[in-house]
Design a protein around this motif. Sequence first.
Motif, PDB file in Angstrom:
ATOM      1  N   PRO A  59      40.915  48.421  33.422  1.00 23.82           N
ATOM      2  CA  PRO A  59      41.054  46.999  33.747  1.00 23.82           C
ATOM      3  C   PRO A  59      42.236  46.357  33.031  1.00 23.82           C
ATOM      4  O   PRO A  59      42.918  45.497  33.609  1.00 23.82           O
ATOM      5  N   GLU A  60      42.506  46.783  31.802  1.00 22.25           N
ATOM      6  CA  GLU A  60      43.621  46.204  31.050  1.00 22.25           C
ATOM      7  C   GLU A  60      44.959  46.508  31.722  1.00 22.25           C
ATOM      8  O   GLU A  60      45.834  45.635  31.824  1.00 22.25           O
ATOM      9  N   LEU A  61      45.120  47.745  32.195  1.00 20.46           N
ATOM     10  CA  LEU A  61      46.363  48.119  32.865  1.00 20.46           C
ATOM     11  C   LEU A  61      46.504  47.391  34.201  1.00 20.46           C
ATOM     12  O   LEU A  61      47.601  46.964  34.574  1.00 20.46           O
ATOM     13  N   ALA A  62      45.401  47.254  34.932  1.00 23.41           N
ATOM     14  CA  ALA A  62      45.444  46.543  36.211  1.00 23.41           C
ATOM     15  C   ALA A  62      45.827  45.076  35.998  1.00 23.41           C
ATOM     16  O   ALA A  62      46.632  44.509  36.748  1.00 23.41           O
ATOM     17  N   LEU A  63      45.246  44.461  34.982  1.00 25.94           N
ATOM     18  CA  LEU A  63      45.572  43.059  34.698  1.00 25.94           C
ATOM     19  C   LEU A  63      47.007  42.912  34.211  1.00 25.94           C
ATOM     20  O   LEU A  63      47.660  41.896  34.487  1.00 25.94           O
ATOM     21  N   ALA A  64      47.520  43.913  33.503  1.00 26.38           N
ATOM     22  CA  ALA A  64      48.920  43.860  33.076  1.00 26.38           C
ATOM     23  C   ALA A  64      49.846  43.847  34.281  1.00 26.38           C
ATOM     24  O   ALA A  64      50.867  43.138  34.297  1.00 26.38           O
ATOM     25  N   ASP A  65      49.511  44.616  35.324  1.00 29.39           N
ATOM     26  CA  ASP A  65      50.301  44.579  36.552  1.00 29.39           C
ATOM     27  C   ASP A  65      50.254  43.189  37.185  1.00 29.39           C
ATOM     28  O   ASP A  65      51.273  42.656  37.649  1.00 29.39           O
ATOM     29  N   GLY A  88      40.525  40.660  38.135  1.00 28.10           N
ATOM     30  CA  GLY A  88      41.778  40.351  38.817  1.00 28.10           C
ATOM     31  C   GLY A  88      41.659  39.125  39.698  1.00 28.10           C
ATOM     32  O   GLY A  88      42.560  38.279  39.728  1.00 28.10           O
ATOM     33  N   HIS A  89      40.547  39.028  40.408  1.00 28.36           N
ATOM     34  CA  HIS A  89      40.330  37.862  41.267  1.00 28.36           C
ATOM     35  C   HIS A  89      40.296  36.576  40.442  1.00 28.36           C
ATOM     36  O   HIS A  89      40.919  35.570  40.805  1.00 28.36           O
ATOM     37  N   GLY A 123      46.629  29.993  40.277  1.00 32.37           N
ATOM     38  CA  GLY A 123      46.936  29.146  41.419  1.00 32.37           C
ATOM     39  C   GLY A 123      47.025  29.860  42.747  1.00 32.37           C
ATOM     40  O   GLY A 123      47.443  29.273  43.748  1.00 32.37           O
ATOM     41  N   PHE A 124      46.605  31.133  42.776  1.00 38.21           N
ATOM     42  CA  PHE A 124      46.612  31.875  44.032  1.00 38.21           C
ATOM     43  C   PHE A 124      45.265  31.712  44.732  1.00 38.21           C
ATOM     44  O   PHE A 124      44.207  31.865  44.123  1.00 38.21           O
ATOM     45  N   GLU A 172      42.097  36.327  52.486  1.00 37.69           N
ATOM     46  CA  GLU A 172      41.672  37.555  53.174  1.00 37.69           C
ATOM     47  C   GLU A 172      41.269  38.531  52.086  1.00 37.69           C
ATOM     48  O   GLU A 172      41.583  38.316  50.911  1.00 37.69           O
ATOM     49  N   ILE A 173      40.560  39.593  52.427  1.00 41.71           N
ATOM     50  CA  ILE A 173      40.000  40.484  51.416  1.00 41.71           C
ATOM     51  C   ILE A 173      41.028  40.871  50.361  1.00 41.71           C
ATOM     52  O   ILE A 173      40.738  40.889  49.163  1.00 41.71           O
ATOM     53  N   SER A 174      42.253  41.171  50.767  1.00 41.02           N
ATOM     54  CA  SER A 174      43.254  41.628  49.798  1.00 41.02           C
ATOM     55  C   SER A 174      44.525  40.789  49.815  1.00 41.02           C
ATOM     56  O   SER A 174      45.570  41.244  49.358  1.00 41.02           O
ATOM     57  N   ALA A 175      44.457  39.564  50.329  1.00 32.06           N
ATOM     58  CA  ALA A 175      45.648  38.721  50.455  1.00 32.06           C
ATOM     59  C   ALA A 175      45.454  37.396  49.723  1.00 32.06           C
ATOM     60  O   ALA A 175      44.435  36.719  49.895  1.00 32.06           O
ATOM     61  N   TYR A 176      46.442  37.036  48.922  1.00 28.60           N
ATOM     62  CA  TYR A 176      46.416  35.812  48.121  1.00 28.60           C
ATOM     63  C   TYR A 176      47.720  35.044  48.331  1.00 28.60           C
ATOM     64  O   TYR A 176      48.792  35.652  48.469  1.00 28.60           O
ATOM     65  N   THR A 177      47.622  33.736  48.359  1.00 27.98           N
ATOM     66  CA  THR A 177      48.823  32.933  48.541  1.00 27.98           C
ATOM     67  C   THR A 177      48.759  31.669  47.695  1.00 27.98           C
ATOM     68  O   THR A 177      47.688  31.240  47.266  1.00 27.98           O
ATOM     69  N   ARG A 178      49.909  31.113  47.415  1.00 26.53           N
ATOM     70  CA  ARG A 178      49.967  29.759  46.889  1.00 26.53           C
ATOM     71  C   ARG A 178      51.033  29.019  47.677  1.00 26.53           C
ATOM     72  O   ARG A 178      51.892  29.624  48.316  1.00 26.53           O
ATOM     73  N   ASP A 179      50.951  27.720  47.651  1.00 28.60           N
ATOM     74  CA  ASP A 179      51.837  26.880  48.468  1.00 28.60           C
ATOM     75  C   ASP A 179      51.629  27.140  49.955  1.00 28.60           C
ATOM     76  O   ASP A 179      52.541  26.933  50.768  1.00 28.60           O
TER      77      ASP A 179
END
Length: 393
Positions: free
Chosen positions: A176-182, A227-228, A235-236, A240-247
């Motif tokens: 989890p730490e490596l995933a969050l670093a990404d 991650g979510h 602000g994202f 959709e299941i794997s899609a995030y946006t802002r603005d």
Amino acid sequence: MSATLPPLALYIHVPWCVRKCPYCDFNSHGVGHVSELPEADYLAALIADLEADLPLAAGRQLVSVFIGGGTPSLMTAEFYARLLEAVAARVPLAADAEITLEANPGTLERGRFAGYRAAGINRLSLGVQSFQDQQLSALGRIHSGDDARAAVEEARDAGFDNLNLDLMHGLPGQTPELALADLESAIALAPSHLSWYQLTLEPNTEFHSRPPSLPAEETLWDIQDLGHERLQAAGFSRYEISAYTRDDRHCRHNLNYWRFGDYLGIGAGAHGKLSAPGEGRALAIQRRWKVRQPASYLRRRHDPRGFLAGSSPLPTEELPLEFAMNALRLVEGVPLADWASNTGQGTDALLACLSAAREKGLLADDAERFQASPLGLLFLNELLASIGEHRAS
């Protein structure tokens, strides 16, 4: 029911890449050197392919164009300038049409982004996958984390303000730490859109035949939850299941897929979906696909059979599951009224069949929408199984 046709998009497939990644199940083919790409021949073939499909687009305009692969950014800016000019001359483009190009952040494509922007491409999707060199090596990628950061900077300098980063999680040995670093690296670059999805082992890939050691199921859940939360805090908005946006920079091309819109597909192995007025309450759907192998596809330009490899009507009984597989991926779902207009079936029997899923908390408690709950998004296959039972009943 009104037989109004859904929006129409265009997908263009470029099948070549420098080296095929071990997890990739797309129609992609490694090329020894970029000088070996048959750019002029492929451009001519794409235009001829589109010409053959023009009757399917009669009287309609394109709301989006998506150029995928492979690695489309192996082609020159001139290639896309000529291609998009040819498209616009044959099928009207909406004034605000979204035109996306997938690109890899390797050094091979450096210096081209300004040319792509000048060619009319207004959205760039960078296949970053990870910012950690060790992970990139394990994935068979040919770029580094620094290459990815440099590509984002160059894209911004070229005028791309609508920028997506593709990022994977659940990578070999990932914590989890490596995933969050990404995620932190991605957030720091302030893209307008993030596609954050889990690595899966697909059939007919190297990873499927020789699986790497992937994180345990509990670790995968932790990565997803943490991650979510981090993306929301940054602000994202997940749409959709794997899609995030802002603005509000949603990928309009993919939204058209998920809302069961139509699309033409040109290029080696490209798929399309077209609707026509049907005899019942629903539109008649036809799937089409083009010749898959690049060399065969190029030869078809001079073949009276053309580029089409096959087509098939979507059976009426399969409409409910096809529609649900797309609509339920969207966090907000779709209006319940769309069920009848897209499947030709009433909602009463559907809701009765889904009562068990609602009791389990998999379906949102909204009488006006066909929408998975947050739990239902996590267990989408179980929810879809309920649709399959409805189809079989």
